[in-house]
Scaffold this motif. Structure first.
Motif, PDB file in Angstrom:
ATOM      1  N   ASN A 235       0.874  -1.215  -0.168  1.00  0.00           N
ATOM      2  CA  ASN A 235       0.011  -0.007  -0.067  1.00  0.00           C
ATOM      3  C   ASN A 235       0.704   1.384  -0.179  1.00  0.00           C
ATOM      4  OD1 ASN A 235      -2.410  -1.201   0.099  1.00  0.00           O
ATOM      5  ND2 ASN A 235      -2.805  -0.918   2.054  1.00  0.00           N
TER       6      ASN A 235
ATOM      7  N   GLY B  99       1.245  20.071  -9.190  1.00  0.00           N
ATOM      8  CA  GLY B  99       0.132  20.192  -8.998  1.00  0.00           C
ATOM      9  C   GLY B  99      -0.354  21.415  -9.942  1.00  0.00           C
TER      10      GLY B  99
ATOM     11  N   LEU C  28     -10.068   2.607  -5.129  1.00  0.00           N
ATOM     12  CA  LEU C  28      -9.754   3.982  -4.639  1.00  0.00           C
ATOM     13  C   LEU C  28     -10.122   4.660  -5.925  1.00  0.00           C
ATOM     14  CD1 LEU C  28      -8.256   2.884  -2.156  1.00  0.00           C
ATOM     15  CD2 LEU C  28      -7.127   4.863  -2.042  1.00  0.00           C
ATOM     16  N   LYS C  29     -10.561   5.847  -5.958  1.00  0.00           N
ATOM     17  CA  LYS C  29     -10.730   6.785  -6.919  1.00  0.00           C
ATOM     18  C   LYS C  29      -9.878   7.895  -6.414  1.00  0.00           C
ATOM     19  CE  LYS C  29     -14.396   5.409  -9.901  1.00  0.00           C
ATOM     20  NZ  LYS C  29     -15.794   5.645 -10.139  1.00  0.00           N
ATOM     21  N   LEU C  30      -8.678   7.987  -7.066  1.00  0.00           N
ATOM     22  CA  LEU C  30      -7.600   9.072  -6.577  1.00  0.00           C
ATOM     23  C   LEU C  30      -7.876  10.212  -7.532  1.00  0.00           C
ATOM     24  CD1 LEU C  30      -4.436   6.820  -5.841  1.00  0.00           C
ATOM     25  CD2 LEU C  30      -6.199   7.715  -4.213  1.00  0.00           C
ATOM     26  N   PRO C  31      -7.884  11.540  -6.794  1.00  0.00           N
ATOM     27  CA  PRO C  31      -7.813  12.556  -7.793  1.00  0.00           C
ATOM     28  C   PRO C  31      -6.758  13.105  -8.345  1.00  0.00           C
ATOM     29  CG  PRO C  31      -8.225  13.099  -5.185  1.00  0.00           C
ATOM     30  CD  PRO C  31      -7.910  11.709  -5.484  1.00  0.00           C
ATOM     31  N   LEU C  32      -6.747  13.325  -9.613  1.00  0.00           N
ATOM     32  CA  LEU C  32      -5.407  13.947 -10.060  1.00  0.00           C
ATOM     33  C   LEU C  32      -5.393  15.277 -10.412  1.00  0.00           C
ATOM     34  CD1 LEU C  32      -4.771  11.360 -12.970  1.00  0.00           C
ATOM     35  CD2 LEU C  32      -3.332  11.729 -11.106  1.00  0.00           C
ATOM     36  N   ARG C  33      -4.762  16.090  -9.740  1.00  0.00           N
ATOM     37  CA  ARG C  33      -4.699  17.697  -9.803  1.00  0.00           C
ATOM     38  C   ARG C  33      -4.583  18.170 -11.278  1.00  0.00           C
ATOM     39  NH1 ARG C  33      -1.571  20.160  -5.191  1.00  0.00           N
ATOM     40  NH2 ARG C  33      -0.094  18.441  -5.812  1.00  0.00           N
ATOM     41  N   PRO C  34      -5.226  19.202 -11.747  1.00  0.00           N
ATOM     42  CA  PRO C  34      -4.925  19.801 -13.179  1.00  0.00           C
ATOM     43  C   PRO C  34      -3.430  20.295 -12.913  1.00  0.00           C
ATOM     44  CG  PRO C  34      -6.545  21.099 -11.828  1.00  0.00           C
ATOM     45  CD  PRO C  34      -6.288  19.837 -11.026  1.00  0.00           C
ATOM     46  N   LYS C  35      -2.722  20.280 -14.064  1.00  0.00           N
ATOM     47  CA  LYS C  35      -1.639  20.961 -14.122  1.00  0.00           C
ATOM     48  C   LYS C  35      -1.477  22.398 -13.885  1.00  0.00           C
ATOM     49  CE  LYS C  35       0.630  16.840 -16.097  1.00  0.00           C
ATOM     50  NZ  LYS C  35       1.194  16.108 -17.176  1.00  0.00           N
ATOM     51  N   LEU C  36      -2.521  23.147 -14.207  1.00  0.00           N
ATOM     52  CA  LEU C  36      -2.685  24.505 -14.532  1.00  0.00           C
ATOM     53  C   LEU C  36      -3.515  24.959 -13.368  1.00  0.00           C
ATOM     54  CD1 LEU C  36      -1.354  26.710 -16.004  1.00  0.00           C
ATOM     55  CD2 LEU C  36      -3.251  26.501 -17.556  1.00  0.00           C
ATOM     56  N   ALA C  37      -3.191  25.872 -12.521  1.00  0.00           N
ATOM     57  CA  ALA C  37      -4.220  26.388 -11.636  1.00  0.00           C
ATOM     58  C   ALA C  37      -5.121  27.154 -12.285  1.00  0.00           C
ATOM     59  CB  ALA C  37      -3.392  26.950 -10.475  1.00  0.00           C
TER      60      ALA C  37
ATOM     61  N   PHE D 172       3.194  27.679 -17.752  1.00  0.00           N
ATOM     62  CA  PHE D 172       2.996  26.556 -18.303  1.00  0.00           C
ATOM     63  C   PHE D 172       3.685  26.048 -19.749  1.00  0.00           C
ATOM     64  CE2 PHE D 172       1.179  22.513 -19.720  1.00  0.00           C
ATOM     65  CZ  PHE D 172       1.122  21.481 -18.680  1.00  0.00           C
TER      66      PHE D 172
ATOM     67  N   ARG E  23      -8.022   8.557 -11.147  1.00  0.00           N
ATOM     68  CA  ARG E  23      -7.588   7.452 -11.398  1.00  0.00           C
ATOM     69  C   ARG E  23      -7.883   6.232 -10.352  1.00  0.00           C
ATOM     70  NH1 ARG E  23      -2.687   5.159 -10.030  1.00  0.00           N
ATOM     71  NH2 ARG E  23      -2.326   6.698  -8.376  1.00  0.00           N
TER      72      ARG E  23
ATOM     73  N   ASN F 293      -5.825   0.400  -6.372  1.00  0.00           N
ATOM     74  CA  ASN F 293      -6.329  -0.779  -5.530  1.00  0.00           C
ATOM     75  C   ASN F 293      -5.304  -0.659  -4.140  1.00  0.00           C
ATOM     76  OD1 ASN F 293      -7.951  -2.066  -7.303  1.00  0.00           O
ATOM     77  ND2 ASN F 293      -6.568  -3.427  -8.034  1.00  0.00           N
ATOM     78  N   ARG F 294      -5.897  -0.873  -2.958  1.00  0.00           N
ATOM     79  CA  ARG F 294      -5.299  -1.109  -1.675  1.00  0.00           C
ATOM     80  C   ARG F 294      -5.776  -1.995  -0.713  1.00  0.00           C
ATOM     81  NH1 ARG F 294      -2.888   2.055  -4.235  1.00  0.00           N
ATOM     82  NH2 ARG F 294      -2.288   4.316  -4.088  1.00  0.00           N
TER      83      ARG F 294
END
Lengths: 108, 232
Positions: free
Chosen positions: A85, A101, B28-37, B183, B224, B227-228
């Motif tokens: 994990n 980010g 799990l559904k992991l959030p992927l942050r955008p590359k541009l604020a 960017f 994305r 699994n955990r």
């Protein structure tokens, strides 16, 4: 037995079991709540801390997930599930950090 | 009535247990942050893009004659941003022209971008360089076949005529207020089609569809799956 049949009991084991059930259903806020309560009673249980870290990760609280995974590994350094994990978490955490980010300030 | 013996009860209990008692793999559904604020900077405008090779200079210019790469790319990206993000697309005045065709110079020209930002009122300005290549990729490949005479398997060389489509874009994002570069990233996609099905516009859009998620990942949070293990 600590858990009542309809859902939650009050002991840390019951909270952990119920939290794991909620996690399997994808109810991560509820799972986190249960794991936090379990961790109050059993702050040095690596399984509780692992579950707590997974819940933090799922909810995007990466900094808390990092410290909690580390603590779980300190307590159970040879547990293959916790190690796996943590390795998967570290991979995605590093990727996020590298992506930066979102740059709030202009790049040079 | 027969009362089940101890072994039968144990068997029932064993079957009701999970495969590995006490541990479960969860998704799990992991959030992927955008590359541009983009929070607080939702007004975006698409400036012209440099076309890497001027189409008229290409050897087989006739194949590209109907393809305005800059316009097609901007139209496509603007449409996707409008549909799939909360950003507001500010139209770019047609008379806005790029001051240079050199990417480095373009990326460093803060004064120019500040003036475009003031003119359009956009918080973020996009520009960059696009390239689209169509290449013939004919060649001989080994093919297996079974002889009708002796039933044995042989290999023969067959001519395969195909066409490759390669699309590459470097996206630059600028702050509309200061003109500073926020960017820069390059995206590339390559596809191959049998010669008879090759069409430059279809090829271009196949490339663009493949890059769609990557391009939108600059601006929106994506998810994305992972699994955990959790312990009961």
């Amino acid at each position: 037995m600590t858990a009542c049949s309809s859902g939650t009991g009050t002991g840390w084991k019951a909270q952990k079991t119920y939290g794991a059930r909620m996690a399997r259903k994808g109810f991560w806020r509820e799972a986190l709540f249960r794991f936090e309560r379990a961790a109050v009673e059993k702050p040095d249980d690596p399984e509780v801390l692992n579950n707590l870290a997974v819940a933090y990760e799922s909810l995007g609280e990466s900094a808390k997930a990092l410290t909690t995974y580390k603590r779980a590994l300190e307590l159970a350094p040879s547990d293959p599930r916790i190690k796996r994990n943590y390795a998967r978490f570290a991979e995605s955490y590093t990727a996020q950090q590298r992506a930066g980010g979102a740059p709030a300030t202009p790049t040079p | 009535m027969r009362v089940p013996g101890k072994p039968a009860v144990l068997l029932v209990l064993a079957l009701s247990l999970p495969a590995v008692a006490g541990v479960h793999e969860v998704k799990l559904k992991l959030p992927l942050r955008p590359k541009l604020a983009v929070t607080g900077r939702e007004r975006i405008s698409l400036s012209p893009f440099i076309v890497a090779t001027q189409l008229s200079e290409k050897k087989d210019a006739a194949r590209y004659k109907d393809l305005d790469l800059d316009a097609e790319f901007r139209r496509y990206l603007g449409k996707q941003l409008g549909k799939r993000t909360k950003m507001t697309i500010i139209p770019m005045p047609a008379e806005v022209k790029l001051p240079t065709t050199v990417l480095k110079d373009l990326s460093e020209n803060a004064e120019y971008w500040r003036s475009v930002g003031a003119r359009t009122g956009a918080d973020i300005l996009l520009s960059g360089i696009v390239d689209f290549k169509i290449e013939d990729k004919s060649g001989y490949r080994a093919e297996e076949y079974v002889s009708r005479i002796d039933g044995r398997t042989y290999y023969r060389q067959v001519l395969v005529e195909s066409t490759g489509f390669t699309f590459e874009v470097t996206v630059l994002a600028f702050d509309g207020k200061t003109g500073a570069k926020l960017f820069q990233e390059t995206f590339r996609d390559a596809k191959e089609k049998p010669r008879r099905q090759a069409d430059e516009l279809l090829g271009l859009f196949e490339n663009l569809f493949s890059l769609e998620n990557q391009l939108l990942g600059l601006f929106v949070v994506r998810e994305r799956e992972a699994n955990r293990y959790v312990f009961d």
